[in-house]
Design a protein around this motif. Structure first.
Motif, PDB file in Angstrom:
ATOM      1  N   ILE A 177      47.297  40.195  43.275  1.00 32.25           N
ATOM      2  CA  ILE A 177      46.815  38.989  42.440  1.00 32.25           C
ATOM      3  C   ILE A 177      46.011  37.742  43.102  1.00 32.25           C
ATOM      4  O   ILE A 177      45.611  37.150  42.421  1.00 32.25           O
ATOM      5  CB  ILE A 177      48.429  37.673  42.731  1.00 32.25           C
ATOM      6  N   GLY A 178      45.586  38.366  44.341  1.00 27.85           N
ATOM      7  CA  GLY A 178      45.181  37.846  44.936  1.00 27.85           C
ATOM      8  C   GLY A 178      45.188  35.893  45.852  1.00 27.85           C
ATOM      9  O   GLY A 178      45.827  35.684  46.543  1.00 27.85           O
ATOM     10  N   VAL A 179      44.644  35.398  44.389  1.00 30.81           N
ATOM     11  CA  VAL A 179      44.314  33.764  45.073  1.00 30.81           C
ATOM     12  C   VAL A 179      45.792  33.275  43.953  1.00 30.81           C
ATOM     13  O   VAL A 179      46.082  33.434  43.110  1.00 30.81           O
ATOM     14  CB  VAL A 179      42.928  32.606  44.742  1.00 30.81           C
ATOM     15  N   LYS A 233      53.030  26.026  48.615  1.00 29.22           N
ATOM     16  CA  LYS A 233      52.030  26.838  49.396  1.00 29.22           C
ATOM     17  C   LYS A 233      51.155  27.368  48.363  1.00 29.22           C
ATOM     18  O   LYS A 233      51.033  27.677  47.424  1.00 29.22           O
ATOM     19  CB  LYS A 233      52.417  27.674  49.527  1.00 29.22           C
ATOM     20  N   CYS A 234      49.453  27.732  49.454  1.00 34.85           N
ATOM     21  CA  CYS A 234      48.476  28.380  48.876  1.00 34.85           C
ATOM     22  C   CYS A 234      48.336  29.977  49.745  1.00 34.85           C
ATOM     23  O   CYS A 234      48.277  29.370  50.611  1.00 34.85           O
ATOM     24  CB  CYS A 234      47.434  27.715  49.211  1.00 34.85           C
ATOM     25  N   PHE A 235      48.098  30.661  49.140  1.00 39.38           N
ATOM     26  CA  PHE A 235      48.120  32.102  49.643  1.00 39.38           C
ATOM     27  C   PHE A 235      46.369  32.634  48.983  1.00 39.38           C
ATOM     28  O   PHE A 235      46.554  32.627  47.728  1.00 39.38           O
ATOM     29  CB  PHE A 235      49.082  32.975  49.057  1.00 39.38           C
ATOM     30  N   GLN A 236      45.917  33.961  49.881  1.00 41.33           N
ATOM     31  CA  GLN A 236      44.687  34.447  49.622  1.00 41.33           C
ATOM     32  C   GLN A 236      45.452  35.768  49.991  1.00 41.33           C
ATOM     33  O   GLN A 236      46.264  35.712  50.827  1.00 41.33           O
ATOM     34  CB  GLN A 236      43.017  34.018  50.556  1.00 41.33           C
ATOM     35  N   GLU A 237      44.053  36.649  49.259  1.00 46.01           N
ATOM     36  CA  GLU A 237      44.689  38.040  48.934  1.00 46.01           C
ATOM     37  C   GLU A 237      46.594  38.119  49.417  1.00 46.01           C
ATOM     38  O   GLU A 237      47.358  38.789  49.879  1.00 46.01           O
ATOM     39  CB  GLU A 237      44.458  38.726  51.174  1.00 46.01           C
ATOM     40  N   PHE A 238      46.716  37.262  48.258  1.00 43.57           N
ATOM     41  CA  PHE A 238      48.332  37.706  48.439  1.00 43.57           C
ATOM     42  C   PHE A 238      48.466  38.448  46.656  1.00 43.57           C
ATOM     43  O   PHE A 238      47.674  39.235  46.398  1.00 43.57           O
ATOM     44  CB  PHE A 238      48.349  36.339  46.912  1.00 43.57           C
ATOM     45  N   GLU A 252      34.792  37.965  42.461  1.00 44.17           N
ATOM     46  CA  GLU A 252      34.955  38.921  42.361  1.00 44.17           C
ATOM     47  C   GLU A 252      35.698  39.727  43.159  1.00 44.17           C
ATOM     48  O   GLU A 252      36.756  39.346  43.614  1.00 44.17           O
ATOM     49  CB  GLU A 252      33.254  39.753  43.191  1.00 44.17           C
ATOM     50  N   MET A 253      36.502  40.857  42.385  1.00 47.09           N
ATOM     51  CA  MET A 253      38.082  41.533  42.975  1.00 47.09           C
ATOM     52  C   MET A 253      38.957  40.420  43.255  1.00 47.09           C
ATOM     53  O   MET A 253      39.435  40.000  42.855  1.00 47.09           O
ATOM     54  CB  MET A 253      37.201  42.075  44.601  1.00 47.09           C
ATOM     55  N   HIS A 254      39.021  39.946  44.028  1.00 44.38           N
ATOM     56  CA  HIS A 254      40.544  39.060  44.526  1.00 44.38           C
ATOM     57  C   HIS A 254      39.746  38.279  44.575  1.00 44.38           C
ATOM     58  O   HIS A 254      40.781  37.234  45.879  1.00 44.38           O
ATOM     59  CB  HIS A 254      41.082  39.517  45.907  1.00 44.38           C
ATOM     60  N   PHE A 297      48.481  31.913  39.129  1.00 39.98           N
ATOM     61  CA  PHE A 297      47.263  32.896  40.183  1.00 39.98           C
ATOM     62  C   PHE A 297      46.314  33.198  39.479  1.00 39.98           C
ATOM     63  O   PHE A 297      45.632  32.947  38.371  1.00 39.98           O
ATOM     64  CB  PHE A 297      48.893  33.729  39.379  1.00 39.98           C
ATOM     65  N   LEU A 298      45.309  33.632  39.961  1.00 41.73           N
ATOM     66  CA  LEU A 298      43.590  34.796  40.481  1.00 41.73           C
ATOM     67  C   LEU A 298      44.310  35.623  39.353  1.00 41.73           C
ATOM     68  O   LEU A 298      43.342  35.259  38.385  1.00 41.73           O
ATOM     69  CB  LEU A 298      43.775  34.638  41.168  1.00 41.73           C
ATOM     70  N   TYR A 299      45.724  36.343  39.268  1.00 45.48           N
ATOM     71  CA  TYR A 299      45.465  37.151  37.885  1.00 45.48           C
ATOM     72  C   TYR A 299      47.036  37.223  38.032  1.00 45.48           C
ATOM     73  O   TYR A 299      47.640  37.338  38.284  1.00 45.48           O
ATOM     74  CB  TYR A 299      45.888  39.026  38.617  1.00 45.48           C
TER      75      TYR A 299
END
Length: 372
Positions: free
Chosen positions: A193-195, A150-155, A212-214, A180-182
């Motif tokens: 966390i973002g991505v 499972k992949c998420f954006q704006e997580f 940039e950002m998330h 995670f991105l963060y």
């Protein structure tokens, strides 16, 4: 009476001539947009504006065909041929109708679920003692959906409420591996966390790059049986289209202000995404394993971003999707900006846009692949 008839003929002739002139300009404009997208001679943001307007140009050409049919049928051929060229070149990016394929026991079927979750309505939650029923339904859905990757954006994840400790809930549900991105925000009170990538299968290596950002890219090398594949989850710069804000304005100055804001955001988005997609290309080209690239690209199938990726990887929707595949759950609505691209070594059996799930401003997408 004769003078009135002559005047009527002159007026009709004037409007027919005007329509024909506009028709010629429309056909030239549409063909220019085709050429820009097909050749990628330039990736300037103005060219990008022309490319993404192709569906609008198709609609206008379609209307023009029917305007000419009652009076000058031969003139309808111009827009008709222009439409036909577009369908031959880019028709599969717009509408397809494939039936799910069978694996025939040739390997392992792998589902990859991807969803921009709009931070699970985090702004609604802040300061409240508990989450809303809608948010709980969203969280239950994404945790329980049957897909091993499972992949998420704006997580978003938070340890303040059990509902929002989504990282912990995924781990309890059997998704023992993640990237995670963060990563430092995975177990905190306010984790934008973002991505994010979650996997039941072992992740043997992973990496990330912040844009940039998330917005950014997260990749994970996933061990599926005796094979390893690379999952690349991307979230590119926002499109900046906020049609609702424009329509809600009651005064012309407000409309002008919001329209300028949309155009400025589009320009910035075109420039930034064109740079970001080159970084994604490098992750694809440098991967030692077959890849699946999923996420929120914030660009339509008639864009530089889509065309560049399409030249190196097949698109799952085009090969196994159904319908138009619109993935944006806000105005203007009729756009597909969430996609999955895959290595030919991982044939796609089925692709679905789950457009009855309206928890976010995007719809989830899921591709089923064959790992031979």
């Amino acid at each position: 009476m004769a003078i009135r008839m002559q005047v009527g003929k002159l007026i009709a002739f004037f409007f027919r001539s005007l329509l024909w002139s506009l028709n010629l300009l429309l056909a030239l404009y549409t063909c220019l947009a085709y050429w820009l997208l097909y050749s990628l001679q330039t990736e300037h943001w103005l060219a990008g504006m022309l490319m993404i307007s192709i569906p609008v140009a198709w609609f206008l050409n379609f209307i023009t065909v029917f305007l000419w049919l009652p009076t000058r049928p031969w003139r309808s051929w111009l827009s008709g041929i222009t439409l036909l060229i577009g369908i031959l070149l880019f028709g599969s990016r717009t509408f397809v109708w494939h039936q799910p394929a069978e694996s025939a026991n040739q390997g392992t079927t792998l589902k990859v679920f991807s969803y921009n979750v709009q931070s699970f309505g985090e702004m609604e939650y802040i300061g409240l003692p508990q989450s809303s029923p809608r948010i709980r339904r969203t969280l239950n859905y994404i945790v329980r959906y049957d897909a091993p990757i499972k992949c998420f954006q704006e997580f978003y994840s938070s340890t303040n409420l059990p509902d929002y400790d989504i990282v912990g809930r995924f781990q309890k549900a059997g998704y023992s591996y993640s990237a995670f991105l963060y990563p430092e925000l995975a177990h905190v009170a306010n984790g934008d966390i973002g991505v994010a990538i979650f996997s039941i299968y072992p992740i043997i290596e992973s990496g990330r790059e912040l844009f940039e950002m998330h917005n950014g890219v997260v990749w994970a090398d996933v061990k599926v049986g005796n094979d390893t594949i690379r999952i690349i989850n991307v979230h590119l710069h926002s499109m900046g289209i906020r049609v609702g804000k424009v329509l809600r304005q009651k005064q012309i100055k407000g409309v002008q202000h919001e329209t300028r804001g949309v155009l400025s955001a589009l320009r910035t988005g075109f420039i930034d995404r064109n740079e970001e997609v080159r970084k994604v290309e490098e992750y694809i080209k440098n991967s030692p394993y077959p890849v699946i690239v999923t996420g929120d690209y914030n660009d339509t199938p008639y864009s530089v971003v889509y065309e560049r990726l399409h030249r190196i990887l097949p698109n799952a929707f085009e090969e196994a999707g159904r319908g138009f595949g619109f993935s944006y759950n806000r105005l203007p609505g009729f756009i597909r900006i969430d996609n999955q691209f895959h290595d030919p070594k991982l044939p796609v059996l089925n692709f679905e846009t789950i457009n009855y799930i309206k928890y976010s401003d995007h719809y989830p997408i899921v591709g089923t692949y064959l790992v031979k």
